[in-house]
Design a protein around this motif. Structure first.
Motif, PDB file in Angstrom:
ATOM      1  N   ILE A  49      39.911  30.538  42.242  1.00 11.96           N
ATOM      2  CA  ILE A  49      40.903  30.899  41.220  1.00 11.96           C
ATOM      3  C   ILE A  49      41.295  32.367  41.375  1.00 11.96           C
ATOM      4  O   ILE A  49      42.452  32.746  41.245  1.00 11.96           O
ATOM      5  CB  ILE A  49      40.337  30.634  39.802  1.00 11.96           C
ATOM      6  CG1 ILE A  49      40.161  29.139  39.571  1.00 11.96           C
ATOM      7  CG2 ILE A  49      41.228  31.247  38.715  1.00 11.96           C
ATOM      8  CD1 ILE A  49      39.337  28.776  38.339  1.00 11.96           C
ATOM      9  N   LYS A  50      40.317  33.188  41.674  1.00 18.12           N
ATOM     10  CA  LYS A  50      40.548  34.636  41.778  1.00 18.12           C
ATOM     11  C   LYS A  50      41.153  35.038  43.126  1.00 18.12           C
ATOM     12  O   LYS A  50      41.681  36.146  43.271  1.00 18.12           O
ATOM     13  CB  LYS A  50      39.202  35.349  41.565  1.00 18.12           C
ATOM     14  CG  LYS A  50      39.334  36.783  41.120  1.00 18.12           C
ATOM     15  CD  LYS A  50      37.986  37.396  40.825  1.00 18.12           C
ATOM     16  CE  LYS A  50      38.024  38.883  41.119  1.00 18.12           C
ATOM     17  NZ  LYS A  50      38.758  39.706  40.170  1.00 18.12           N
ATOM     18  N   GLY A  51      41.070  34.139  44.101  1.00 21.34           N
ATOM     19  CA  GLY A  51      41.532  34.474  45.450  1.00 21.34           C
ATOM     20  C   GLY A  51      40.648  35.546  46.065  1.00 21.34           C
ATOM     21  O   GLY A  51      41.086  36.426  46.800  1.00 21.34           O
ATOM     22  N   PRO A 136      33.444  37.489  37.524  1.00 24.12           N
ATOM     23  CA  PRO A 136      34.182  38.670  37.975  1.00 24.12           C
ATOM     24  C   PRO A 136      35.253  38.990  36.938  1.00 24.12           C
ATOM     25  O   PRO A 136      35.475  38.193  36.016  1.00 24.12           O
ATOM     26  CB  PRO A 136      34.824  38.189  39.272  1.00 24.12           C
ATOM     27  CG  PRO A 136      35.070  36.733  39.039  1.00 24.12           C
ATOM     28  CD  PRO A 136      33.968  36.245  38.119  1.00 24.12           C
ATOM     29  N   SER A 137      35.921  40.113  37.068  1.00 28.42           N
ATOM     30  CA  SER A 137      37.049  40.398  36.188  1.00 28.42           C
ATOM     31  C   SER A 137      38.102  39.301  36.386  1.00 28.42           C
ATOM     32  O   SER A 137      38.304  38.816  37.504  1.00 28.42           O
ATOM     33  CB  SER A 137      37.622  41.780  36.503  1.00 28.42           C
ATOM     34  OG  SER A 137      37.908  41.903  37.881  1.00 28.42           O
ATOM     35  N   ALA A 138      38.776  38.915  35.284  1.00 32.74           N
ATOM     36  CA  ALA A 138      39.660  37.741  35.315  1.00 32.74           C
ATOM     37  C   ALA A 138      41.071  38.098  35.774  1.00 32.74           C
ATOM     38  O   ALA A 138      42.042  37.942  35.040  1.00 32.74           O
ATOM     39  CB  ALA A 138      39.688  37.090  33.930  1.00 32.74           C
ATOM     40  N   ASN A 139      41.164  38.600  37.012  1.00 35.15           N
ATOM     41  CA  ASN A 139      42.459  38.962  37.598  1.00 35.15           C
ATOM     42  C   ASN A 139      42.462  38.483  39.044  1.00 35.15           C
ATOM     43  O   ASN A 139      41.402  38.314  39.634  1.00 35.15           O
ATOM     44  CB  ASN A 139      42.633  40.490  37.576  1.00 35.15           C
ATOM     45  CG  ASN A 139      41.450  41.206  38.192  1.00 35.15           C
ATOM     46  OD1 ASN A 139      40.432  41.414  37.521  1.00 35.15           O
ATOM     47  ND2 ASN A 139      41.541  41.551  39.469  1.00 35.15           N
ATOM     48  N   PRO A 140      43.663  38.285  39.625  1.00 42.22           N
ATOM     49  CA  PRO A 140      43.697  37.987  41.057  1.00 42.22           C
ATOM     50  C   PRO A 140      43.045  39.145  41.821  1.00 42.22           C
ATOM     51  O   PRO A 140      43.166  40.304  41.417  1.00 42.22           O
ATOM     52  CB  PRO A 140      45.191  37.892  41.361  1.00 42.22           C
ATOM     53  CG  PRO A 140      45.860  37.658  40.049  1.00 42.22           C
ATOM     54  CD  PRO A 140      45.011  38.342  39.031  1.00 42.22           C
ATOM     55  N   VAL A 144      44.919  44.762  38.948  1.00 44.98           N
ATOM     56  CA  VAL A 144      44.425  45.453  37.764  1.00 44.98           C
ATOM     57  C   VAL A 144      43.603  44.498  36.880  1.00 44.98           C
ATOM     58  O   VAL A 144      44.018  43.367  36.652  1.00 44.98           O
ATOM     59  CB  VAL A 144      45.656  45.960  36.975  1.00 44.98           C
ATOM     60  CG1 VAL A 144      45.240  46.679  35.723  1.00 44.98           C
ATOM     61  CG2 VAL A 144      46.547  46.817  37.864  1.00 44.98           C
ATOM     62  N   SER A 145      42.468  44.965  36.358  1.00 47.30           N
ATOM     63  CA  SER A 145      41.634  44.123  35.490  1.00 47.30           C
ATOM     64  C   SER A 145      42.323  43.866  34.153  1.00 47.30           C
ATOM     65  O   SER A 145      43.074  44.710  33.664  1.00 47.30           O
ATOM     66  CB  SER A 145      40.286  44.810  35.230  1.00 47.30           C
ATOM     67  OG  SER A 145      39.559  44.951  36.418  1.00 47.30           O
ATOM     68  N   PRO A 146      42.055  42.699  33.540  1.00 46.50           N
ATOM     69  CA  PRO A 146      42.686  42.354  32.258  1.00 46.50           C
ATOM     70  C   PRO A 146      41.892  42.890  31.068  1.00 46.50           C
ATOM     71  O   PRO A 146      40.673  42.765  31.023  1.00 46.50           O
ATOM     72  CB  PRO A 146      42.645  40.826  32.253  1.00 46.50           C
ATOM     73  CG  PRO A 146      41.481  40.468  33.116  1.00 46.50           C
ATOM     74  CD  PRO A 146      41.235  41.594  34.066  1.00 46.50           C
ATOM     75  N   SER A 223      41.917  50.015  48.409  1.00 42.90           N
ATOM     76  CA  SER A 223      43.004  49.581  47.535  1.00 42.90           C
ATOM     77  C   SER A 223      42.460  48.522  46.584  1.00 42.90           C
ATOM     78  O   SER A 223      42.019  47.458  46.995  1.00 42.90           O
ATOM     79  CB  SER A 223      44.169  48.996  48.334  1.00 42.90           C
ATOM     80  OG  SER A 223      45.103  48.422  47.423  1.00 42.90           O
ATOM     81  N   HIS A 224      42.478  48.837  45.293  1.00 44.27           N
ATOM     82  CA  HIS A 224      41.907  47.950  44.285  1.00 44.27           C
ATOM     83  C   HIS A 224      42.496  48.386  42.961  1.00 44.27           C
ATOM     84  O   HIS A 224      43.044  49.467  42.866  1.00 44.27           O
ATOM     85  CB  HIS A 224      40.389  48.138  44.262  1.00 44.27           C
ATOM     86  CG  HIS A 224      39.657  46.881  43.891  1.00 44.27           C
ATOM     87  ND1 HIS A 224      38.719  46.318  44.700  1.00 44.27           N
ATOM     88  CD2 HIS A 224      39.719  46.088  42.801  1.00 44.27           C
ATOM     89  CE1 HIS A 224      38.235  45.225  44.117  1.00 44.27           C
ATOM     90  NE2 HIS A 224      38.823  45.071  42.960  1.00 44.27           N
ATOM     91  N   TYR A 225      42.328  47.573  41.933  1.00 48.95           N
ATOM     92  CA  TYR A 225      42.841  47.936  40.609  1.00 48.95           C
ATOM     93  C   TYR A 225      44.296  48.392  40.739  1.00 48.95           C
ATOM     94  O   TYR A 225      44.729  49.326  40.085  1.00 48.95           O
ATOM     95  CB  TYR A 225      42.005  49.073  39.985  1.00 48.95           C
ATOM     96  CG  TYR A 225      40.516  48.873  40.096  1.00 48.95           C
ATOM     97  CD1 TYR A 225      39.896  47.875  39.355  1.00 48.95           C
ATOM     98  CD2 TYR A 225      39.741  49.654  40.938  1.00 48.95           C
ATOM     99  CE1 TYR A 225      38.527  47.665  39.455  1.00 48.95           C
ATOM    100  CE2 TYR A 225      38.366  49.457  41.038  1.00 48.95           C
ATOM    101  CZ  TYR A 225      37.774  48.456  40.301  1.00 48.95           C
ATOM    102  OH  TYR A 225      36.429  48.266  40.405  1.00 48.95           O
TER     103      TYR A 225
HETATM  104 MG    MG Z   1      37.230  43.192  39.539  1.00 47.37          MG
END
Ligand code: MG
Ligand code: TXA
Length: 322
Positions: A49-51, A136-140, A144-146, A223-225
């Motif tokens: 789901i998160k890829g 994990p944080s619920a974002n692709p 950016v984290s939700p 590269s993140h967030y």
């Molecule tokens: Mg995360």
């Protein structure tokens, strides 16, 4: 698939989790994409789901320290002290894993990230379950984290059935991750628990924050967030960008120095670092959803608690080459 239901129904979240589903839950840091940490299929669904690449391990969330430590062996005394002081709360401890945790969760590293969240809804869910939750944080992956249920729904609403709504997150910033090397605590990710507080319990703590992927904290990619549109540091932005109406500028504090025609986004107009942390991801998302093509960012000035280090770390990654 229909879009996820956004609801405050804890019992429904519990029912779905017991049935092996993946649901989004609020934590005090950011929203998580949670499922039974002990079932491989559920864990694999979270990655899908998160890829998320399977080399990047998941944090296991437990109802209390006693439960968390059931999944770890050879626990350093400093870890016990940190847990006593900061759990429940925004601290993840990376410890040697027992075999009870599937290798998919730990990405085969032999260590497991453990955390006891303090959010009352997440806690109530854990109390009703007899298994821990991988989340994990619920974002692709890489985005950016939700920090609200709506953020989760915007991006993952078509891939999951249920989002437990706990309102906006208290910290708006991920947990601080601490591992141990020869029993000495090492911070792998700066986060919502300030380094200064960790030092009070573990004065020998060191910091190893990597700009790129590294085996000790595989998720710490340069590269993140990151929003999907262009992010530039102010000192690297050409004047044409700074004079463009379709440039947004992210600032902090009461008296930002910016060009009048740019769109100003203030992390905290009173200069409150906690407020800035709570607002950062929301503003990055607003930038992405709005008409602007470029976001210009300024470094956050130093503060005694070290929040500026956390915020600048996230800004650095948001602006890193993709
Ligand atoms: Mg995360
Ligand atoms: O605040 C948080 O920690 C949130 C909420 C939902 O709890 N979770 C979160 O998870 O930020 P995630 O998956 O987005 O980031 C977890 C980070 C990843 O960078 C991962 O590499 C690292 O934790 N991690 C997890 N297990 C690890 C391990 N065994 N060794 C080293 N790093 C680990």
């Amino acid at each position: 698939m229909a879009r996820a239901v956004i609801s405050r129904d804890i019992e429904e979240a519990v029912r779905l989790l017991k049935a092996g589903s993946v649901v989004a839950l609020p934590t005090e840091t950011v929203y998580g994409l949670a499922g039974n940490a002990l079932i491989r299929d559920t864990v694999m669904r979270i990655f899908k789901i998160k890829g998320r690449p399977t080399f990047d391990p998941l944090i296991v969330h437990c109802k209390n320290a006693e439960d968390a430590f059931r999944y770890a062996v050879r626990i350093p005394s400093a870890a016990i002290r940190l847990a006593e002081k900061f759990w429940p709360g925004p601290l993840t401890l990376v410890l040697n894993s027992t075999r009870k945790i599937p290798s998919e969760v730990t990405a085969g590293l032999g260590t497991v990230g453990l955390r006891v969240p303090s959010h009352p809804l997440f806690h109530q869910v854990l109390e009703a379950l007899d298994f821990p939750l991988a989340a994990p944080s619920a974002n692709p992956f890489g985005y950016v984290s939700p920090t609200t249920a709506r953020h989760v729904s915007d991006q993952l609403g078509h891939l999951i059935d249920f989002i437990l709504d706990g309102g906006p997150c208290l910290y708006g910033m991920e947990s601080t991750i601490v591992g141990f090397e020869k029993n000495v605590p090492v911070v792998y990710r700066l986060g919502a628990l300030p380094l200064k507080k960790i030092r009070q319990v573990a004065p020998d703590v060191t910091v190893k924050i990597h700009a790129s992927s590294n085996p000790k904290a595989p998720g710490q990619l340069s590269s993140h967030y990151a929003p999907s549109k262009k992010v530039l540091w102010a000192n690297a932005a050409p004047s044409s960008v700074l004079e463009d109406r379709l440039t947004a500028v992210l600032v902090f504090g009461p008296s930002p120095e910016v060009k009048p025609h740019c769109h100003i986004m203030n992390l905290s107009s009173t200069g409150d670092y906690h407020e800035a942390a709570r607002n950062l991801y929301r503003l990055l998302r607003e930038f992405d959803a709005g008409p602007w093509h470029t976001l210009v960012i300024h470094p956050i000035p130093q503060d005694p608690e070290g929040w500026s280090d956390v915020l600048n770390d996230r800004l650095e990654r948001a602006a890193a080459p993709r």
